[in-house]
Design a protein around this motif. Structure first.
Motif, PDB file in Angstrom:
ATOM      1  N   PHE A  79       0.852  -1.190   0.000  1.00 21.31           N
ATOM      2  CA  PHE A  79       0.000   0.000   0.000  1.00 21.31           C
ATOM      3  C   PHE A  79       0.884   1.235   0.000  1.00 21.31           C
ATOM      4  CE2 PHE A  79      -2.239   3.410   2.283  1.00 21.31           C
ATOM      5  CZ  PHE A  79      -3.367   3.530   1.484  1.00 21.31           C
ATOM      6  N   ASP A  80       0.728   2.064  -1.015  1.00 21.87           N
ATOM      7  CA  ASP A  80       1.494   3.300  -1.139  1.00 21.87           C
ATOM      8  C   ASP A  80       0.509   4.467  -1.180  1.00 21.87           C
ATOM      9  OD1 ASP A  80       3.091   5.434  -1.742  1.00 21.87           O
ATOM     10  OD2 ASP A  80       3.747   4.702  -3.705  1.00 21.87           O
ATOM     11  N   PRO A  81       0.427   5.260  -0.101  1.00 24.21           N
ATOM     12  CA  PRO A  81      -0.532   6.369  -0.082  1.00 24.21           C
ATOM     13  C   PRO A  81      -0.109   7.570  -0.915  1.00 24.21           C
ATOM     14  CG  PRO A  81       0.779   6.382   1.916  1.00 24.21           C
ATOM     15  CD  PRO A  81       1.188   5.160   1.149  1.00 24.21           C
ATOM     16  N   GLY A  82       1.088   7.519  -1.490  1.00 20.39           N
ATOM     17  CA  GLY A  82       1.629   8.660  -2.210  1.00 20.39           C
ATOM     18  C   GLY A  82       1.092   8.823  -3.626  1.00 20.39           C
ATOM     19  N   PRO A  83       1.600   9.819  -4.339  1.00 18.64           N
ATOM     20  CA  PRO A  83       1.104  10.120  -5.692  1.00 18.64           C
ATOM     21  C   PRO A  83       1.384   9.025  -6.712  1.00 18.64           C
ATOM     22  CG  PRO A  83       3.069  11.409  -5.183  1.00 18.64           C
ATOM     23  CD  PRO A  83       2.640  10.764  -3.905  1.00 18.64           C
ATOM     24  N   HIS A  84       2.411   8.188  -6.480  1.00 16.91           N
ATOM     25  CA  HIS A  84       2.717   7.107  -7.405  1.00 16.91           C
ATOM     26  C   HIS A  84       2.082   5.796  -6.975  1.00 16.91           C
ATOM     27  CE1 HIS A  84       6.557   9.540  -8.529  1.00 16.91           C
ATOM     28  NE2 HIS A  84       5.454  10.031  -9.079  1.00 16.91           N
ATOM     29  N   GLY A  85       1.231   5.875  -5.948  1.00 10.56           N
ATOM     30  CA  GLY A  85       0.501   4.706  -5.479  1.00 10.56           C
ATOM     31  C   GLY A  85      -0.986   4.962  -5.547  1.00 10.56           C
ATOM     32  N   ASN A  86      -1.598   5.167  -4.369  1.00  8.29           N
ATOM     33  CA  ASN A  86      -3.043   5.393  -4.340  1.00  8.29           C
ATOM     34  C   ASN A  86      -3.455   6.747  -4.884  1.00  8.29           C
ATOM     35  OD1 ASN A  86      -2.943   2.926  -2.689  1.00  8.29           O
ATOM     36  ND2 ASN A  86      -5.096   3.415  -2.335  1.00  8.29           N
ATOM     37  N   GLY A  87      -2.459   7.627  -5.118  1.00  6.53           N
ATOM     38  CA  GLY A  87      -2.767   8.879  -5.781  1.00  6.53           C
ATOM     39  C   GLY A  87      -3.216   8.666  -7.220  1.00  6.53           C
ATOM     40  N   ARG A  88      -2.990   7.478  -7.756  1.00  5.16           N
ATOM     41  CA  ARG A  88      -3.407   7.151  -9.121  1.00  5.16           C
ATOM     42  C   ARG A  88      -4.826   6.580  -9.178  1.00  5.16           C
ATOM     43  NH1 ARG A  88       2.107   3.802 -10.729  1.00  5.16           N
ATOM     44  NH2 ARG A  88       3.500   5.591 -10.984  1.00  5.16           N
ATOM     45  N   TYR A  89      -5.395   6.319  -8.025  1.00  2.00           N
ATOM     46  CA  TYR A  89      -6.734   5.702  -7.988  1.00  2.00           C
ATOM     47  C   TYR A  89      -7.790   6.655  -8.527  1.00  2.00           C
ATOM     48  CZ  TYR A  89     -11.073   3.859  -5.990  1.00  2.00           C
ATOM     49  OH  TYR A  89     -12.352   3.400  -5.811  1.00  2.00           O
ATOM     50  N   SER A  90      -8.763   6.105  -9.236  1.00  2.49           N
ATOM     51  CA  SER A  90      -9.885   6.885  -9.758  1.00  2.49           C
ATOM     52  C   SER A  90     -11.189   6.365  -9.161  1.00  2.49           C
ATOM     53  CB  SER A  90      -9.958   6.779 -11.281  1.00  2.49           C
ATOM     54  OG  SER A  90     -11.175   7.326 -11.765  1.00  2.49           O
ATOM     55  N   GLU A  91     -12.035   7.274  -8.728  1.00  2.00           N
ATOM     56  CA  GLU A  91     -13.325   6.879  -8.162  1.00  2.00           C
ATOM     57  C   GLU A  91     -14.236   6.239  -9.210  1.00  2.00           C
ATOM     58  OE1 GLU A  91     -15.131  10.083  -6.066  1.00  2.00           O
ATOM     59  OE2 GLU A  91     -13.618  10.067  -4.447  1.00  2.00           O
ATOM     60  N   HIS A  92     -13.865   6.337 -10.468  1.00  2.00           N
ATOM     61  CA  HIS A  92     -14.638   5.661 -11.511  1.00  2.00           C
ATOM     62  C   HIS A  92     -14.561   4.141 -11.354  1.00  2.00           C
ATOM     63  CE1 HIS A  92     -15.692   9.179 -13.903  1.00  2.00           C
ATOM     64  NE2 HIS A  92     -14.446   9.620 -13.761  1.00  2.00           N
ATOM     65  N   MET A  93     -13.597   3.654 -10.561  1.00  2.00           N
ATOM     66  CA  MET A  93     -13.484   2.221 -10.334  1.00  2.00           C
ATOM     67  C   MET A  93     -14.518   1.705  -9.345  1.00  2.00           C
ATOM     68  SD  MET A  93      -9.383   1.481 -10.289  1.00  2.00           S
ATOM     69  CE  MET A  93      -8.422   1.618 -11.790  1.00  2.00           C
ATOM     70  N   MET A  94     -15.174   2.619  -8.645  1.00  2.00           N
ATOM     71  CA  MET A  94     -16.233   2.241  -7.716  1.00  2.00           C
ATOM     72  C   MET A  94     -17.442   1.741  -8.501  1.00  2.00           C
ATOM     73  SD  MET A  94     -15.449   2.834  -4.463  1.00  2.00           S
ATOM     74  CE  MET A  94     -16.932   3.328  -3.590  1.00  2.00           C
ATOM     75  N   PRO A  95     -18.273   0.880  -7.881  1.00  2.00           N
ATOM     76  CA  PRO A  95     -18.109   0.303  -6.537  1.00  2.00           C
ATOM     77  C   PRO A  95     -17.297  -0.984  -6.512  1.00  2.00           C
ATOM     78  CG  PRO A  95     -20.218  -0.360  -7.423  1.00  2.00           C
ATOM     79  CD  PRO A  95     -19.568   0.499  -8.486  1.00  2.00           C
ATOM     80  N   GLU A  96     -16.923  -1.500  -7.695  1.00  2.00           N
ATOM     81  CA  GLU A  96     -16.259  -2.803  -7.735  1.00  2.00           C
ATOM     82  C   GLU A  96     -14.894  -2.768  -7.052  1.00  2.00           C
ATOM     83  OE1 GLU A  96     -19.037  -2.590 -11.271  1.00  2.00           O
ATOM     84  OE2 GLU A  96     -17.518  -1.281 -10.376  1.00  2.00           O
ATOM     85  N   ILE A  97     -14.145  -1.677  -7.251  1.00  2.00           N
ATOM     86  CA  ILE A  97     -12.811  -1.557  -6.657  1.00  2.00           C
ATOM     87  C   ILE A  97     -12.796  -0.322  -5.763  1.00  2.00           C
ATOM     88  CG2 ILE A  97     -10.344  -1.278  -7.096  1.00  2.00           C
ATOM     89  CD1 ILE A  97     -10.826  -2.504  -9.876  1.00  2.00           C
ATOM     90  N   GLU A  98     -12.645  -0.536  -4.465  1.00  2.00           N
ATOM     91  CA  GLU A  98     -12.615   0.573  -3.524  1.00  2.00           C
ATOM     92  C   GLU A  98     -11.184   1.084  -3.337  1.00  2.00           C
ATOM     93  OE1 GLU A  98     -14.734  -0.081   0.096  1.00  2.00           O
ATOM     94  OE2 GLU A  98     -16.208  -1.398  -0.849  1.00  2.00           O
TER      95      GLU A  98
END
Length: 375
Positions: A204-223
């Motif tokens: 788990f990387d909370p930084g910009p090169h980790g979870n900073g890349r997450y998009s809420e468009h992946m919801m609800p299947e991927i939280e």
């Protein structure tokens, strides 16, 4: 209310009504009650982060038809007994943009172990000659693969599709054109066949090169909490290879919402897709590290490349002896995490392979191979 009697002007007794003063709360209690009331309202509307994420139980929701199908299929793949071949093999899958410059080194590695391995080479649409007979006729001609794009994951799935057609293949290793073996074949074979986990890097990387890349468009299947990061270079058992082939729902989410430039982020699916998928569906079935060593200590976009002059017995011995994983977050804190590599509960070397070794290093590697793999 209290009634008393007293003499009036006419000297007659007259009733007098007296009301007791009403008890009043101290001001500090009133203020305290108001503050508690305001806090409860605020907590209801905006729950504290630690409460909402760590303490609240997951809210059950109705799965879509696609999710239900995926859950059922994955669960059945993980629970079904697999055929145990008499001669189980390892599938070595090379993902390369062109020729394999280190073929002669791999020929030394494979020599004398025919029947215990399969080779698959995913190259571009061009046809290249091979320096070793082990690689002749092993090419999979396909569409062009672009660095950083979903086509890299598609190439991995294409390699698996070919390798899974052989029922004797029980473990599947993804390698690059710059990879080298750090141990001899027998050691690698026993290492993989002796354990029941896949070696998929995951943290788990909370930084910009980790979870900073997450998009809420992946919801609800991927939280957001399920979005993980890891090395592209995996080694997986047959059940996990089948799950990767069967998945379309979660792969499609990454196709559309994890790509360079999307929502201002450079998201690379090959660093997130597999760690996320298996964190969600079989977190105890992966080892959380990659069997392929990569040196990111230079802090560049690409890992360190090894020149011929840098290839020494000491370097190869050092790479072979690494027995703990290392991850660092990409945020300002730069949190470092080190964990021992446990093989069936016993501390063992983490890596069976290493990259990026340049073509110019081939002759030195060939010279050192018999010695460094027998250390």
């Amino acid at each position: 209310m209290k009634v008393s009697w007293q003499l009036g002007n006419g000297r007659h007794l007259m009733p007098v009504t007296r009301t007791r003063p009403t008890a009043r709360l101290p001001k500090w209690i009133i203020i305290l009650l108001c503050l508690v009331f305001v806090y409860l309202i605020s907590a209801y509307v905006h729950p504290p982060r630690w409460y909402a994420e760590d303490w609240m139980p997951p809210v059950a929701r109705e799965l879509s038809d696609e999710e239900l199908v995926a859950h059922v299929v994955f669960r059945n793949i993980l629970s079904m007994p697999l055929r145990q071949p008499k001669n189980p093999k390892i599938a070595f899958m090379f993902l390369t943009p062109g020729p394999l410059p280190l073929e002669r080194l791999w020929e030394k590695f494979f020599q004398g172990h025919q029947g215990r391995f399969s080779i698959y080479v995913h190259s571009s649409q061009q046809k290249f000659g091979h320096a070793s007979s082990f690689f002749s006729g092993k090419d999979i001609q396909s569409a062009k693969v672009l660095w950083g794009k979903i086509s890299m994951v598609e190439a991995e799935k294409r390699l698996l599709a070919y390798a899974l057609q052989d029922p004797d293949n029980q473990h599947f290793i993804l390698l690059s054109d710059s990879c080298i073996p750090l141990h001899d074949f027998d050691y690698v074979y026993k290492y993989l066949m002796g354990t029941n986990v896949s070696f998929i890097d995951n943290f788990f990387d909370p930084g910009p090169h980790g979870n900073g890349r997450y998009s809420e468009h992946m919801m609800p299947e991927i939280e957001h909490r399920d979005f993980k990061k890891g090395s592209q270079w995996f080694s997986m058992k047959r059940q996990h290879a089948l799950i990767m082939m069967a998945d379309n729902l979660y792969f499609t989410k990454f196709r559309f919402y994890c790509k360079p430039g999307f929502e201002g982020h450079n998201c690379y699916s090959y660093e997130h897709y597999l760690p996320t998928l298996f964190t969600m569906f079989d977190p105890t079935g992966i080892a959380n590290w990659s069997l392929t060593h990569v040196d990111w200590s230079e802090g560049k976009w690409h890992p360190k490349s090894y020149l011929a002059k840098e290839v020494t017995y000491g370097l190869l011995k050092k790479l072979r002896s690494i027995d703990e994983t290392f991850h660092v977050t990409s945020d300002e804190k730069k949190v470092e995490t080190r964990k021992p590599c446990l093989w069936n509960g016993t501390r063992r070397p983490c890596h069976l392979f290493a990259r990026r070794f340049l073509p110019e290093a081939l002759n030195k590697l060939m010279h050192l191979f018999p010695n460094y793999t027998a250390i």
